[in-house]
Design a protein around this motif. Structure first.
Motif, mmCIF file in Angstrom:
data_model
loop_
_atom_site.group_PDB
_atom_site.id
_atom_site.type_symbol
_atom_site.label_atom_id
_atom_site.label_comp_id
_atom_site.label_asym_id
_atom_site.label_seq_id
_atom_site.Cartn_x
_atom_site.Cartn_y
_atom_site.Cartn_z
ATOM 1 N N SER A 246 0.827 -1.213 0.000
ATOM 2 C CA SER A 246 0.000 0.000 0.000
ATOM 3 C C SER A 246 0.862 1.265 0.000
ATOM 4 O O SER A 246 0.459 2.291 -0.554
ATOM 5 N N LYS A 249 1.651 2.403 -3.367
ATOM 6 C CA LYS A 249 0.503 2.896 -4.131
ATOM 7 C C LYS A 249 0.030 4.277 -3.689
ATOM 8 O O LYS A 249 -0.939 4.796 -4.232
ATOM 9 N N GLY A 250 0.671 4.846 -2.649
ATOM 10 C CA GLY A 250 0.250 6.192 -2.282
ATOM 11 C C GLY A 250 0.355 6.531 -0.819
ATOM 12 O O GLY A 250 0.054 7.657 -0.420
ATOM 13 N N GLY A 251 0.720 5.566 0.051
ATOM 14 C CA GLY A 251 0.875 5.897 1.456
ATOM 15 C C GLY A 251 0.055 5.021 2.376
ATOM 16 O O GLY A 251 -0.681 4.128 1.943
ATOM 17 N N PHE A 254 -3.685 4.114 2.023
ATOM 18 C CA PHE A 254 -4.127 3.125 1.042
ATOM 19 C C PHE A 254 -4.267 1.731 1.651
ATOM 20 O O PHE A 254 -5.014 0.903 1.127
ATOM 21 N N PRO A 303 -2.793 1.558 -11.586
ATOM 22 C CA PRO A 303 -2.700 2.757 -10.736
ATOM 23 C C PRO A 303 -3.487 2.594 -9.441
ATOM 24 O O PRO A 303 -4.379 1.740 -9.327
ATOM 25 N N SER A 304 -3.203 3.454 -8.486
ATOM 26 C CA SER A 304 -3.649 3.305 -7.103
ATOM 27 C C SER A 304 -5.122 2.957 -6.918
ATOM 28 O O SER A 304 -5.474 1.882 -6.425
#
Length: 407
Positions: A246, A249-251, A254, A303-304
């Protein structure tokens, strides 16, 4: 319609699952933050999953206990463990070993409280209200799980795991205080103690297992046990790597999004699965497991937010399989054997998940968390291939016509 004790139970479960949902994300992220090593996420998931392997042994013992005192004590111990971790963290003494021990203890205590909460429904409600009462309790659990898993990642990223634990500890404390308000909820403990003496438990358990094994020997249920064990093994590998994955994928938020997506997917799959009961069971298992595998593999590349959607959709297909398998067993297996067969499947499946989580953590550490997610998807494709190449399984009719046991 619902009496005083039921309102206390529903209120307690509300605060408990609010805390648990936040804690689930915060604890896993704290382990990763302390170690910066996804292998320890696998160890943490192993610790959380392991108590479920002993659930079939704990359940008979629970019936001997004082329900009210057991619920209060378990929630108090959870509160104390979290408070210790919070205090140590505030003085900058962070130990991943203590965190994992806490996670194991809370998971073990849940093996005592969950059966009691389920047992209380028929004790505190009239027979006509039992189904509606169960529905309300399950709705509270699942709704809170979805909502608070979604906000847990944001909460952890904004205020940190330690302060998220404070919210969880507050939830456990309120739950314990609410359980103190129960009135007259225990069965006759003298009778329970006589029925559940240790020697008698051992004799009954051994007899039940032998009967269950003999009952399924010439059936297709062993194939289902193998399939469920494999599916849980590969899923454990995927879940262990999810906190680290996670972050890519963005922090931290996520991780909460992925967990929420899983919960939503399982709920949707459970709700719509009855619409597919006319489709041959073999086709459902092959198609659903293949699609789950493909969606999970695609999770690692997309993508996320698309990845989050694909991840949850994979669990929707997994829910199809779960509901169909357990519904089929309930319909086709004799009433006195249903519980034993369910316990047999659940026990084997539970054992494989913690083992898979260790392997998934190792893979994530060695070559990257993305490959642990792929590992989970590949596992479901293997499950699909097992059913495809077995003529007996591939040709199974819909659940209304299927015959699990040869007469």
């Amino acid at each position: 319609m619902f009496n005083y004790n039921f309102k206390i139970l529903a209120s307690a479960i509300f605060f408990k699952y609010m805390g648990i949902s936040l804690y689930t994300v915060a604890a896993m992220m704290l382990v990763l933050d302390l170690t910066h090593n996804p292998f320890y996420s696998g160890v943490a998931l192993f610790a959380v999953s392991l108590p479920a392997c002993f659930g079939f042994l704990i359940a008979p013992l629970v019936s001997r206990l004082n329900y009210k005192k057991t619920l209060i004590i378990c929630e108090c111990i959870k509160f104390i463990f979290l408070t210790v971790i919070i205090c140590l963290s505030l003085i900058n003494y962070n130990s991943v070993v203590l965190v994992i021990i806490m996670m194991f203890t809370i998971a073990l205590l849940s093996q005592f409280t969950y059966p009691i909460e389920s047992t209380l429904i028929p004790i505190i409600l009239e027979k006509d209200n039992i189904i509606k009462g169960n529905s309300i309790i399950n709705t509270i659990r699942e709704s809170l799980r979805i909502v608070f898993l979604g906000v847990a990642g944001l909460t952890v990223s904004e205020i940190g795991p330690t302060f998220t634990f404070i919210i969880t500890a507050f939830g456990f404390m309120i739950t314990s205080l609410l359980y103190c308000l129960f009135r007259n909820i225990n069965i006759n403990l003298a009778e329970a103690e006589e029925r559940f003496k240790l020697k008698q438990i051992t004799v009954n358990y051994t007899k039940d297992i032998k009967e269950a094994l003999g009952y399924v020997r010439n059936s297709i249920i062993p194939y289902i046990v193998i399939g469920a064990t494999l599916a849980n093994f590969f899923a454990g590998g995927m879940l262990a790597a999810l906190p680290d994955f996670s972050l890519t994928k963005g922090g931290e938020q996520f991780y909460g999004y992925y967990m929420m997506s899983e919960a939503v997917g399982m709920l949707i799959g459970s709700l719509i699965s009855p619409q597919f009961k006319k489709i041959p069971f073999g086709i459902i298992c092959i198609s659903a497991s293949l699609l789950a595998g493909v969606f999970w593999i695609s999770t690692s590349f997309l993508p996320s937010f698309v990845s989050v959607f694909m991840y949850g959709t994979g669990f929707m297909f997994l829910a199809f399989i779960n509901i169909m398998i357990f519904s089929s067993i309930q319909q086709q297996v004799s009433v006195e054997m249903v519980g034993r067969i369910m316990a047999l499947i659940s026990s084997f499946a539970s054992i494989s998940l913690p083992i898979g989580s260790l392997l998934g953590g190792y893979i994530a550490t060695s070559i990257g968390s993305q490959y642990s997610i792929i590992f989970g998807g590949v596992g479901m494709i293997i499950f699909s291939m097992m059913w495809t190449f077995n003529l007996k399984l591939r040709k199974l009719p819909n659940i209304e016509k299927i015959k699990f046991i040869s007469n």
